[in-house]
Scaffold this motif. Sequence first.
Motif, PDB file in Angstrom:
ATOM      1  N   LEU A 105       0.816  -1.224   0.000  1.00  0.00           N
ATOM      2  CA  LEU A 105       0.000   0.000   0.000  1.00  0.00           C
ATOM      3  C   LEU A 105       0.849   1.274   0.000  1.00  0.00           C
ATOM      4  CD1 LEU A 105      -2.871  -0.881   2.521  1.00  0.00           C
ATOM      5  CD2 LEU A 105      -2.979  -0.818   0.025  1.00  0.00           C
ATOM      6  N   LYS A 106       2.140   1.164   0.301  1.00  0.00           N
ATOM      7  CA  LYS A 106       2.988   2.363   0.382  1.00  0.00           C
ATOM      8  C   LYS A 106       2.981   3.185  -0.903  1.00  0.00           C
ATOM      9  CE  LYS A 106       5.853   0.713   4.113  1.00  0.00           C
ATOM     10  NZ  LYS A 106       7.127   0.164   4.546  1.00  0.00           N
ATOM     11  N   PRO A 107       3.111   2.569  -2.083  1.00  0.00           N
ATOM     12  CA  PRO A 107       3.063   3.378  -3.312  1.00  0.00           C
ATOM     13  C   PRO A 107       1.697   4.046  -3.531  1.00  0.00           C
ATOM     14  CG  PRO A 107       3.946   1.191  -3.774  1.00  0.00           C
ATOM     15  CD  PRO A 107       3.448   1.177  -2.367  1.00  0.00           C
ATOM     16  N   TYR A 108       0.669   3.494  -2.949  1.00  0.00           N
ATOM     17  CA  TYR A 108      -0.689   4.014  -3.057  1.00  0.00           C
ATOM     18  C   TYR A 108      -0.851   5.358  -2.329  1.00  0.00           C
ATOM     19  CZ  TYR A 108      -5.851   3.665  -2.694  1.00  0.00           C
ATOM     20  OH  TYR A 108      -7.202   3.885  -2.756  1.00  0.00           O
ATOM     21  N   LEU A 109       0.027   5.636  -1.359  1.00  0.00           N
ATOM     22  CA  LEU A 109      -0.051   6.875  -0.583  1.00  0.00           C
ATOM     23  C   LEU A 109      -0.015   8.120  -1.467  1.00  0.00           C
ATOM     24  CD1 LEU A 109       2.289   5.993   2.400  1.00  0.00           C
ATOM     25  CD2 LEU A 109      -0.182   6.378   2.505  1.00  0.00           C
ATOM     26  N   GLU A 110       0.950   8.184  -2.369  1.00  0.00           N
ATOM     27  CA  GLU A 110       1.063   9.348  -3.261  1.00  0.00           C
ATOM     28  C   GLU A 110      -0.183   9.494  -4.125  1.00  0.00           C
ATOM     29  OE1 GLU A 110       3.174  11.804  -3.482  1.00  0.00           O
ATOM     30  OE2 GLU A 110       4.707  11.062  -2.111  1.00  0.00           O
ATOM     31  N   GLU A 111      -0.709   8.369  -4.565  1.00  0.00           N
ATOM     32  CA  GLU A 111      -1.880   8.365  -5.438  1.00  0.00           C
ATOM     33  C   GLU A 111      -3.119   8.938  -4.743  1.00  0.00           C
ATOM     34  OE1 GLU A 111      -4.642   4.876  -7.390  1.00  0.00           O
ATOM     35  OE2 GLU A 111      -2.492   4.486  -7.211  1.00  0.00           O
ATOM     36  N   ILE A 112      -3.250   8.692  -3.447  1.00  0.00           N
ATOM     37  CA  ILE A 112      -4.461   9.108  -2.735  1.00  0.00           C
ATOM     38  C   ILE A 112      -4.316  10.406  -1.951  1.00  0.00           C
ATOM     39  CG2 ILE A 112      -5.360   6.768  -2.578  1.00  0.00           C
ATOM     40  CD1 ILE A 112      -4.435   6.787   0.408  1.00  0.00           C
ATOM     41  N   LEU A 113      -3.119  10.968  -1.899  1.00  0.00           N
ATOM     42  CA  LEU A 113      -2.892  12.136  -1.050  1.00  0.00           C
ATOM     43  C   LEU A 113      -3.859  13.283  -1.358  1.00  0.00           C
ATOM     44  CD1 LEU A 113      -1.380  13.465   1.237  1.00  0.00           C
ATOM     45  CD2 LEU A 113       0.373  14.182  -0.406  1.00  0.00           C
ATOM     46  N   ALA A 114      -4.052  13.611  -2.611  1.00  0.00           N
ATOM     47  CA  ALA A 114      -4.959  14.722  -2.953  1.00  0.00           C
ATOM     48  C   ALA A 114      -6.382  14.425  -2.493  1.00  0.00           C
ATOM     49  CB  ALA A 114      -4.922  14.991  -4.451  1.00  0.00           C
ATOM     50  N   GLN A 115      -6.831  13.199  -2.688  1.00  0.00           N
ATOM     51  CA  GLN A 115      -8.193  12.811  -2.289  1.00  0.00           C
ATOM     52  C   GLN A 115      -8.361  12.864  -0.770  1.00  0.00           C
ATOM     53  OE1 GLN A 115      -9.133   8.710  -2.973  1.00  0.00           O
ATOM     54  NE2 GLN A 115     -11.216   8.911  -2.231  1.00  0.00           N
ATOM     55  N   VAL A 116      -7.427  12.277  -0.039  1.00  0.00           N
ATOM     56  CA  VAL A 116      -7.570  12.256   1.409  1.00  0.00           C
ATOM     57  C   VAL A 116      -7.401  13.656   1.996  1.00  0.00           C
ATOM     58  CG1 VAL A 116      -6.996   9.811   1.662  1.00  0.00           C
ATOM     59  CG2 VAL A 116      -5.183  11.507   1.892  1.00  0.00           C
ATOM     60  N   TYR A 117      -6.603  14.485   1.333  1.00  0.00           N
ATOM     61  CA  TYR A 117      -6.486  15.865   1.807  1.00  0.00           C
ATOM     62  C   TYR A 117      -7.837  16.572   1.693  1.00  0.00           C
ATOM     63  CZ  TYR A 117      -5.523  20.734   2.421  1.00  0.00           C
ATOM     64  OH  TYR A 117      -5.595  22.037   2.880  1.00  0.00           O
ATOM     65  N   GLN A 118      -8.515  16.406   0.573  1.00  0.00           N
ATOM     66  CA  GLN A 118      -9.828  17.047   0.411  1.00  0.00           C
ATOM     67  C   GLN A 118     -10.809  16.542   1.460  1.00  0.00           C
ATOM     68  OE1 GLN A 118     -10.257  19.750  -1.393  1.00  0.00           O
ATOM     69  NE2 GLN A 118      -8.113  19.499  -1.972  1.00  0.00           N
ATOM     70  N   ASN A 119     -10.777  15.252   1.749  1.00  0.00           N
ATOM     71  CA  ASN A 119     -11.645  14.700   2.796  1.00  0.00           C
ATOM     72  C   ASN A 119     -11.282  15.283   4.157  1.00  0.00           C
ATOM     73  OD1 ASN A 119     -12.853  13.129   0.834  1.00  0.00           O
ATOM     74  ND2 ASN A 119     -11.820  11.247   1.429  1.00  0.00           N
TER      75      ASN A 119
END
Length: 162
Positions: A105-119
């Motif tokens: 899941l570590k590489p997934y962090l960069e991918e989701i950062l913008a989404q989780v920031y908005q949440n």
Amino acid sequence: MRHADTNPKIGKVSLYQTDFSAWTEQQAALLREQRWHELDLLNLIEEIAALGKQQRQELRNRLSLLIGHLLKWEYQPERRSRSWLATIRVQRRDTLALLEDNPSLKPYLEEILAQVYQNGRDFAMGETDLPASTFPRDCPYSLTEILGEKFYPGEPSDLVTE
């Protein structure tokens, strides 16, 4: 996700539908005993796929909450509390444990950062009643900062040093 209401082989409601916990134990026993022909393959496939999705969702939820609390910490310093501090610390530890248990899941962090920031931003707006313009449009924190045990944005706090 329950796939089928009945077992097509016998036309009765399946254990999968009536007692999921017992079904998982049964499937694990069948796997251990290598009784391949007795496995409930359709439901096993569905559940295994769902487990992977569940881990990703848990990661998104934890990071969203963590970022929301970091924003609250930074933009409402006068309301900081031990509760906020505890939430930040627990979410960090639990997120790191999730990543340790699921290193893929570590590489997934960069991918989701913008989404989780908005949440997290939405969460902080709802919790603080501050206007959207208070919070940066894009995430102001790096993943290293978000997950770093010593990072608390904004002005220093005695709560962190206690």
